[in-house]
Motif scaffolding. Structure first.
Motif, PDB file in Angstrom:
ATOM      1  N   GLN A 138       0.853  -1.188   0.000  1.00 43.04           N
ATOM      2  CA  GLN A 138       0.000   0.000   0.000  1.00 43.04           C
ATOM      3  C   GLN A 138       0.889   1.238   0.000  1.00 43.04           C
ATOM      4  O   GLN A 138       1.990   1.218   0.544  1.00 43.04           O
ATOM      5  N   LYS A 139       0.382   2.294  -0.576  1.00 39.46           N
ATOM      6  CA  LYS A 139       1.166   3.525  -0.654  1.00 39.46           C
ATOM      7  C   LYS A 139       1.298   4.136   0.751  1.00 39.46           C
ATOM      8  O   LYS A 139       0.285   4.280   1.452  1.00 39.46           O
ATOM      9  N   PRO A 140       2.515   4.503   1.176  1.00 38.29           N
ATOM     10  CA  PRO A 140       2.632   5.187   2.479  1.00 38.29           C
ATOM     11  C   PRO A 140       2.016   6.577   2.396  1.00 38.29           C
ATOM     12  O   PRO A 140       2.243   7.299   1.421  1.00 38.29           O
ATOM     13  N   THR A 141       1.219   6.934   3.393  1.00 37.01           N
ATOM     14  CA  THR A 141       0.513   8.221   3.342  1.00 37.01           C
ATOM     15  C   THR A 141       0.815   9.099   4.560  1.00 37.01           C
ATOM     16  O   THR A 141       0.040   9.976   4.910  1.00 37.01           O
ATOM     17  N   GLY A 142       1.968   8.820   5.216  1.00 40.31           N
ATOM     18  CA  GLY A 142       2.430   9.756   6.232  1.00 40.31           C
ATOM     19  C   GLY A 142       1.875   9.549   7.627  1.00 40.31           C
ATOM     20  O   GLY A 142       1.329  10.489   8.221  1.00 40.31           O
ATOM     21  N   HIS A 143       2.036   8.353   8.165  1.00 36.95           N
ATOM     22  CA  HIS A 143       1.509   8.062   9.504  1.00 36.95           C
ATOM     23  C   HIS A 143       2.597   7.843  10.549  1.00 36.95           C
ATOM     24  O   HIS A 143       2.276   7.561  11.697  1.00 36.95           O
ATOM     25  N   ALA A 144       3.877   7.924  10.146  1.00 38.38           N
ATOM     26  CA  ALA A 144       4.968   7.648  11.091  1.00 38.38           C
ATOM     27  C   ALA A 144       5.276   8.924  11.869  1.00 38.38           C
ATOM     28  O   ALA A 144       5.725   9.918  11.296  1.00 38.38           O
ATOM     29  N   ARG A 145       5.019   8.899  13.157  1.00 36.25           N
ATOM     30  CA  ARG A 145       5.179  10.109  13.965  1.00 36.25           C
ATOM     31  C   ARG A 145       5.856   9.782  15.286  1.00 36.25           C
ATOM     32  O   ARG A 145       5.638   8.721  15.860  1.00 36.25           O
ATOM     33  N   ALA A 146       6.687  10.713  15.745  1.00 40.13           N
ATOM     34  CA  ALA A 146       7.400  10.549  17.013  1.00 40.13           C
ATOM     35  C   ALA A 146       6.982  11.664  17.954  1.00 40.13           C
ATOM     36  O   ALA A 146       6.827  12.810  17.528  1.00 40.13           O
ATOM     37  N   PHE A 147       6.832  11.355  19.242  1.00 41.09           N
ATOM     38  CA  PHE A 147       6.355  12.352  20.201  1.00 41.09           C
ATOM     39  C   PHE A 147       7.459  13.313  20.632  1.00 41.09           C
ATOM     40  O   PHE A 147       7.297  14.519  20.626  1.00 41.09           O
ATOM     41  N   GLN A 148       8.613  12.751  21.027  1.00 43.23           N
ATOM     42  CA  GLN A 148       9.723  13.598  21.437  1.00 43.23           C
ATOM     43  C   GLN A 148      10.930  13.311  20.548  1.00 43.23           C
ATOM     44  O   GLN A 148      10.953  12.321  19.818  1.00 43.23           O
ATOM     45  N   TYR A 149      11.938  14.159  20.665  1.00 46.16           N
ATOM     46  CA  TYR A 149      13.139  13.967  19.845  1.00 46.16           C
ATOM     47  C   TYR A 149      13.753  12.586  20.076  1.00 46.16           C
ATOM     48  O   TYR A 149      14.370  12.004  19.198  1.00 46.16           O
TER      49      TYR A 149
END
Lengths: 467, 432
Positions: A334-345
């Motif tokens: 499936q096409k990646p649509t931008g769900h990879a997120r990090a809370f802190q550095y």
């Protein structure tokens, strides 16, 4: 701030089986919190959690490293260490599934930072004290009261070895008032929260008098709840208010389509392109803009440098897509649509929801209530939990009986339970008024993460756990 | 790492003193984390983080402020000091804020001070093999083996100078079991240890949880409703007791919600229950030398035979309420062992529930709660009969801890808490 562009020469991408994908990130989370509990200033802090991190992928393994003192040297050290960590694992065993997606390069910059002047803590403390005085004088029968202001601004700068460069600033701010009152069945509590995308000065820079009607509403609800009744137990037709419907969908359904949890055995793992909900249900993870205005937690590019676009999860009841990162998008094709997120550095990007929303239908909430002979209207969500089977429990802080198509007595605290698939299939009406939740919800999945939640009211069947 | 010194902290404290604060305090912390993650039965990530945190606190004329700085260059520290001045000036006068004096023990260093990457990888690999051999039907969804090291240097103007460091390992797993298309519920377990000398599968209750997961494969919905005895396993008791203990802590006491405000030396739960805190207990992997506010942490009895013996309040909340400060910040729980062997606790139960885990929210202000019974078994005729799903357990948390029928001799130690199984009456259990 660090000029990450000047460090792009530090990437060592390699080739073939030795190919290394890397990303470097600078992040600053600025947080303010003020709590006035029964007149005492219990919390008054301002915090800036800043640092740099790097993540590398090679041979099917990830390495990550982070330092709290941001500098170019720290970025270089983190990048080398992240690559060394990935190679350490790759050197100990081989993996057959070693790919990640390279969906294209993006350069992007966007700030939602407030354009109004930030106020000192003194201004906010004075506001809270004025409102607290109002509560004490007008409502001396309260057993407890708490006024809380908090804000979080996340500033991120990212560069990836395949060429993406991103710089975003996203703030959010909230004000919560909680009251506790004695009743025959012990203390009862009620709280309400306002706020959203923006900073404290965007929402709450106002005279105390303008908050008084809101305070009066909260007192009215806690008083009515003190005289409230327990709902009966069993399966009932219910109307879920937008806030509650949105959180329930997030917990019971949204997590079940996060591809890492799909791999871990979510109930939806083998349901792609199958009916999983009523045909009235279309469920979308909005990236950044809904109906021409910014969503509560806009994400334009994720923390893997992938452009964020809306992801249709369920379309007219049919499961259409999971939520992917670069790695799972290869696995699920499936096409990646931008769900990879990090809370802190110091956090690695995980697959997270952004602004999940059930799109509005055509039914007015009055019609939903009128259609129920014996059921409930559940309004304020408490905590909710669901597991990968989709079985959920949600606490309900406020609600009403529905008798003969009309709103009845106020409910005390209760809970609803069920399974995601049964719940979604039971949705028989979808409201025509869409609302974003204003509770400031942060989801916990190894890391905290601010998310947006939206829905219209829903009519459905759930199991009610009452007295 | 050269900044992690008394000299560095002393210089910052001197700057705060030069401003003219009545009292000031500087707390410098450094946290190291090394993490190996198993994602769907194979090792996938090696992550390490290094984080400094500088906390500046000051009091002037009874006005208190606190600022956190995470970048330790001079300009950022100066910005932090300026913010602290703003905070102190804006705060209301509150004489309850004070700083902790010098405790008896000023220096402490415990546990491993560096992570052992090879040993971590070997332990994790051996764990994967051990699980696949002993429980082939068990599917590991995620496992996190972590090494933690924390160092804190605290100095203030009332003579406090301490430097404490501790390292330890933690391990958490999430799993389910499958056979012939049938699946157990998701299970969780975790533990802490000062070293990697013991096989991970033997840490805390991990092997017991894996064994239970395999037995749960044949689970079926519970039907109907009954009120019966519930045997609460340590993992569920940890959660429920955590909710109950909130009523002895700052927020609930300060806000007036706690029913225990005037209950010192009075009954607050069943006389079968005793509960204490051992912040430096030798049975545990982690240790608390100082409270969050910097007072020396000492063992304390919270509940003795059902009688409330002490609150778990901060010094601030204690001064605001006139109650006593807690002797620690609450690390390392010890439940008193009972007199009943675990199998005997099932005897005499005509129909009841073994509650392995509870999924739900926090109790309402009056203590009412409900949750879904997970990893749980029906008890019939004095024996475990079958694993169940779709069971909602509800009751009142204060009533529940007043209705304890038995406490087991056996206790589980997950490195942070020593917890028995307890039996309680009067819970409502409702199925499909």
């Amino acid at each position: 701030m660090i000029d990450l562009r000047s460090l792009k020469s530090e990437f060592v991408p390699g080739s073939g089986p030795n190919r290394v994908y890397s990303e470097i990130r600078y992040q600053d989370n600025r947080e303010t919190r003020i709590d006035l509990t029964n007149g005492s200033l219990e919390t008054n802090f301002q915090e800036s959690v800043r640092g740099v991190s790097a993540r590398s992928f090679t041979g099917g393994y990830w390495g990550f490293s982070a330092y709290s003192n941001p500098s170019k040297d720290a970025v270089i050290a983190a990048l080398r260490e992240a690559t060394r960590n990935a190679k350490f694992l790759a050197g100990r065993s081989e993996k057959s599934d070693v790919g990640i997606a390279y969906p294209g390069v993006i350069q992007f910059e966007k700030s939602y930072a407030s354009t109004k002047t930030a106020m000192s803590p003194a201004i906010w403390i004075e506001l809270l004290k004025a409102l607290d005085n109002y509560i004490v004088k007008k409502y001396p029968d309260l057993r407890g009261r708490r006024l809380s202001l908090w804000s979080l601004e996340m500033q991120k700068q990212l560069a990836t070895s395949d060429g993406s460069e991103v710089h975003t600033t996203v703030p959010r701010a909230f004000f919560q008032i909680s009251m506790t009152k004695e009743s025959k069945a012990g203390p009862v509590a009620f709280s309400d929260t306002r706020g959203g995308l923006g900073d404290l000065q965007d929402f709450f820079l106002d005279t105390p008098q303008n908050f008084e009607p809101w305070i009066d509403e909260i007192y009215d609800m806690v008083s009515r709840k003190a005289d409230g009744v327990k709902p009966a137990s069993g399966v009932f037709d219910v109307v879920l208010a937008p806030d509650l419907a949105a959180l329930l969908m997030h917990e019971a359904v949204g997590h079940g389509v996060e591809a890492d949890l799909v791999q871990a055995g979510s109930v939806l793992w083998d349901r792609l392109n199958q009916m999983v909900a009523s045909p009235l249900v279309t469920y979308v993870d909005i990236a950044h803009t809904y109906d021409g205005t910014p969503a509560p937690r806009p994400v334009h590019v994720d923390d893997e440098g992938v452009e964020a676009t809306d992801t249709v999860i369920i379309q007219k009841g049919v499961l259409k897509s999971f939520l992917n990162n670069r790695e799972t998008s290869v696995h699920y094709e499936q096409k990646p649509t931008g769900h990879a997120r990090a809370f802190q550095y110091s956090d690695e990007p995980l697959i997270r929801m952004r602004n999940t929303a059930i799109l509005p239908g055509t039914t007015r909430i009055e019609q939903m209530i009128a259609s129920i002979e014996d059921g409930y209207y559940f309004m304020k969500p408490g905590r909710a939990q669901a597991d990968t089977t989709g079985e959920f429990l949600m606490q309900v802080g406020t609600g009403f009986e529905i008798k003969g198509g009309k709103i009845g007595r106020v409910l005390r605290d209760s809970a609803i339970t069920g399974f995601a698939l049964e719940f979604m299939s039971s949705i028989s009406m979808v409201g025509d008024e869409f609302q974003w939740d204003t509770s400031g919800y942060s989801c916990l999945k190894k890391q905290l993460m601010p998310v947006g939640l939206g829905s219209p009211a829903l009519k459905c069947k759930v199991r009610v756990s009452g007295g | 790492m050269e900044h992690l010194s008394f000299d560095f902290v002393r210089k910052i404290l001197s700057r705060l003193q030069a401003i003219g604060f009545d009292q000031a305090e500087v707390l410098l912390g450094n946290e190291h984390l090394t993490e190996m993650e198993v994602d769907v039965s194979s090792i996938s990530l090696l992550r390490n983080t290094e984080a400094d945190q500088l906390v500046l606190r000051a009091i002037q004329g009874g006005r208190y402020g606190s600022v956190v700085v995470t970048q330790l260059d001079d300009s950022r520290i100066q910005m932090g000091i300026s913010k602290l001045q703003d905070q102190v000036m804006s705060a209301p006068v509150d004489e309850a804020r004070t700083f902790a004096p010098q405790p008896l023990v000023a220096m402490n260093e415990m546990g491993p001070l560096e992570p052992q990457h090879y040993a971590m990888h070997n332990s994790l690999s051996q764990f994967l093999v051990a699980v696949s051999e002993a429980y082939p039907e068990c599917v590991l969804k995620q496992a996190l083996l972590r090494y933690h090291r924390g160092r804190r240097i605290r100095m203030n103007t009332v003579g406090h100078e301490t430097d404490t460091t501790e390292g330890y390992y933690s391990f958490g797993v999430r799993f389910l079991s499958k056979r012939n298309g049938k699946t157990s519920q998701i299970g969780f377990n975790g533990s802490c240890s000062a070293d990697l000398g013991t096989d991970l599968i033997e840490w805390g209750g991990i092997r017991r949880a894996l064994e239970s997961s395999v037995r749960e494969i044949n689970l079926a919905p519970l039907h109907g409703r009954f009120a019966g005895r519930v045997i609460i396993a340590p993992e569920a008791l940890y959660i429920l007791m955590g909710h109950w203990l909130q009523n002895l802590k700052d927020e609930k006491i300060l806000s007036g919600v706690s029913p225990f405000r005037d209950k010192l030396d009075k009954p607050v739960c069943s006389p079968l229950l005793s509960f204490s805190i051992e912040p430096r207990g030798g049975s545990f992997a982690r240790h608390e030398f100082l409270t969050d506010e910097g007072f020396g942490s000492e063992p304390s009895t919270i509940v003795k035979d059902g009688i409330l013996k002490s609150y778990m309040l901060s010094d601030y909340a204690a001064k605001k309420t006139g109650l006593s400060r807690g002797e620690s910040s609450g690390l390392n729980w010890v439940f008193g062992a009972g007199k009943t062997r675990l199998p005997e606790m099932f005897g005499g139960i005509d129909k009841g529930l073994l509650l392995g885990r509870i999924s739900g929210g926090v109790p309402a202000a009056n203590g009412d709660f409900s949750g879904i019974a997970k990893n749980s078994f029906l008890i019939e005729g004095g024996y475990l009969s079958r694993p169940i799903s779709e069971a909602v357990i509800s009751g009142n948390i204060f009533d529940m801890f007043n209705s304890v029928t038995a406490v087991s001799q056996d206790r589980s130690n997950d490195g942070l808490a020593l917890i028995p199984w307890i039996g309680v009456d009067g819970m409502s259990i409702r199925g499909r």
